[in-house]
Design a protein around this motif. Structure first.
Motif, short mmCIF file in Angstrom:
data_model
loop_
_atom_site.label_atom_id
_atom_site.label_comp_id
_atom_site.label_asym_id
_atom_site.label_seq_id
_atom_site.Cartn_x
_atom_site.Cartn_y
_atom_site.Cartn_z
N ILE A 158 0.85 -1.19 0.00
CA ILE A 158 0.00 0.00 0.00
C ILE A 158 0.89 1.24 0.00
O ILE A 158 1.65 1.47 0.94
CB ILE A 158 -0.93 0.04 1.22
CG1 ILE A 158 -1.86 -1.17 1.23
CG2 ILE A 158 -1.75 1.33 1.23
CD1 ILE A 158 -2.75 -1.25 2.46
N ARG A 159 0.78 2.05 -1.04
CA ARG A 159 1.52 3.32 -1.10
C ARG A 159 0.75 4.42 -0.39
O ARG A 159 1.34 5.28 0.26
CB ARG A 159 1.80 3.68 -2.56
CG ARG A 159 2.69 4.89 -2.76
CD ARG A 159 4.12 4.59 -2.36
NE ARG A 159 4.96 5.77 -2.58
CZ ARG A 159 5.11 6.76 -1.73
NH1 ARG A 159 4.44 6.76 -0.58
NH2 ARG A 159 5.90 7.78 -2.00
N SER A 160 -0.57 4.45 -0.56
CA SER A 160 -1.42 5.42 0.13
C SER A 160 -2.86 4.94 0.07
O SER A 160 -3.20 4.02 -0.69
CB SER A 160 -1.30 6.81 -0.50
OG SER A 160 -1.98 6.86 -1.75
N PRO A 244 0.04 7.08 4.17
CA PRO A 244 -0.63 8.38 4.06
C PRO A 244 -2.07 8.18 3.60
O PRO A 244 -2.33 7.38 2.69
CB PRO A 244 0.20 9.11 2.99
CG PRO A 244 1.51 8.41 2.97
CD PRO A 244 1.22 6.98 3.31
N THR A 245 -2.99 8.89 4.23
CA THR A 245 -4.41 8.63 4.00
C THR A 245 -5.18 9.93 3.78
O THR A 245 -5.08 10.86 4.58
CB THR A 245 -5.02 7.88 5.20
OG1 THR A 245 -4.30 6.66 5.41
CG2 THR A 245 -6.49 7.55 4.95
N LEU A 246 -5.94 9.97 2.69
CA LEU A 246 -6.86 11.07 2.41
C LEU A 246 -8.28 10.57 2.65
O LEU A 246 -8.69 9.55 2.08
CB LEU A 246 -6.71 11.54 0.96
CG LEU A 246 -7.76 12.52 0.43
CD1 LEU A 246 -7.69 13.86 1.18
CD2 LEU A 246 -7.59 12.74 -1.08
N ILE A 303 2.35 12.72 -2.40
CA ILE A 303 2.87 11.50 -1.79
C ILE A 303 4.05 10.98 -2.59
O ILE A 303 5.09 10.58 -2.02
CB ILE A 303 1.77 10.43 -1.68
CG1 ILE A 303 0.65 10.89 -0.75
CG2 ILE A 303 2.35 9.10 -1.22
CD1 ILE A 303 1.09 11.27 0.63
N GLU A 304 3.93 10.96 -3.89
CA GLU A 304 4.99 10.40 -4.73
C GLU A 304 6.23 11.27 -4.75
O GLU A 304 7.33 10.79 -5.08
CB GLU A 304 4.46 10.18 -6.14
CG GLU A 304 3.40 9.07 -6.20
CD GLU A 304 2.73 8.94 -7.54
OE1 GLU A 304 2.96 9.84 -8.40
OE2 GLU A 304 1.98 7.98 -7.73
N ALA A 305 6.09 12.53 -4.38
CA ALA A 305 7.24 13.43 -4.37
C ALA A 305 8.06 13.29 -3.09
O ALA A 305 9.18 13.84 -2.99
CB ALA A 305 6.79 14.88 -4.52
N THR A 306 7.53 12.58 -2.09
CA THR A 306 8.25 12.46 -0.81
C THR A 306 9.11 11.21 -0.79
O THR A 306 8.90 10.28 -1.57
CB THR A 306 7.24 12.40 0.36
OG1 THR A 306 6.36 11.29 0.16
CG2 THR A 306 6.44 13.67 0.43
#
Length: 306
Positions: A158-160, A244-246, A303-306
């Motif tokens: 799980i990426r986010s 990370p969760t939205l 998220i992908e930039a971190t």
């Protein structure tokens, strides 16, 4: 054509497996499903992915490359419910849409699901069976519960998480949802069933003129589910989520108390972004597709930039 034989008939009830009531029910559902699927962009691939609990129908959309987005639909809705969202979301990254095991759709259940751990296990097995190593996961309603439940029990890959109006997740189900659920188990007249569906959808058109509404109606009439009740996550389980969760909650939703659900999400998610959209109902994906595309894309890009 669907290459995996569907579960049809009462023999599957004794085995605790989701099934179509009879051949005529399956034929009605397939007509509704194919009609609704015709409204979606053409998938670049159609997959039947084996898991320990059955075979999962998955469709791939969008460009190659990048971390894919995996879409989990709401109850009785299946892949076509993403009609308003797919074209926008698939502009930016690969997108997989799946039919949930045990729900109406073209996934075929072969083993009884008895717990939230089982629900996480088949979804983790699906992710293992797809070619990419990690996924952003977006779920609506019960799909949102499924995504968070996966993060609790099987967080690998799980990426986010993106949770749209997640049911039984940050706020308990209301009595209104219990009333609406009767439409799936009682032989109610179609007009009453459509009125109940419109109530949960914030007054949206649920007539058979709309292909997705017709598909959901057929799923409720023609398919028998055999799923355990969703387990309400504990404070400790939510706090333990690392992804990370939205979370986006509709202020007009009837499935939970929106303000209290948003407050619990903000309090417990250590890596959470929580938004309460006052104008939105539980049918948020169809009401605000452009806003969802922008909000989700911005979140995933960050998220992908971190």
């Amino acid at each position: 054509m669907h290459t995996i034989a569907p579960n049809i008939g009462a023999a599957f009830r004794a085995r605790g497996l989701g099934h179509f009531r009879d051949d005529a029910a399956y034929a009605r559902y397939r007509r509704a499903y194919d009609r609704a699927m015709a409204r979606l962009p053409a998938p670049s691939a159609t997959l039947d992915v084996p898991t320990g609990f059955g075979t999962v129908r998955a469709y791939r959309f969008g460009p190659a490359g990048g971390v894919p987005l995996l879409l989990l639909p709401g109850r009785t809705a299946a892949t076509p419910m993403w009609e308003a969202n797919l074209a926008g979301l698939a502009q930016h990254r690969p997108v997989y849409a799946v039919d949930l095991i045990g729900e109406p759709g073209l996934s075929v259940q072969t083993r009884r699901l008895t717990s939230s751990e089982d629900q996480a296990a088949w979804l983790a097995s699906l992710i293992d069976g797809l070619p990419e190593p990690a996924f952003h996961i977006l779920g609506l309603s019960i799909g949102g519960w499924s995504a968070l439940n996966l993060a609790v029990h099987r967080p690998g890959g799980i990426r986010s998480l993106v949770l749209l109006e997640p049911a039984a997740t940050f706020g308990p189900i209301t009595w209104k949802v219990v009333v609406v659920s009767l439409a799936a188990v009682l032989p109610l007249p179609r007009a009453i069933r459509q009125r109940l569906l419109s109530w949960i959808a914030g007054g949206a058109d649920t007539s058979e003129d709309d292909p997705v509404a017709a598909l959901i109606d057929s799923g409720m009439r023609d398919f028998t589910t055999a799923l355990p009740q969703p387990t309400y996550p504990t404070d400790e389980q939510i706090t333990g989520i690392e992804a990370p969760t939205l979370v986006i909650i509709g202020g007009r939703s009837i499935i939970h108390n929106p303000g209290k659900a948003a407050a619990r999400a903000r309090r417990l998610l250590r890596h959470g972004t929580v938004e309460l959209w006052p104008e939105a109902s539980h049918a948020i994906n169809g009401e605000f597709p452009e806003r969802i595309e922008t909000t989700v894309t911005t979140f995933l890009t960050r998220i992908e930039a971190t």
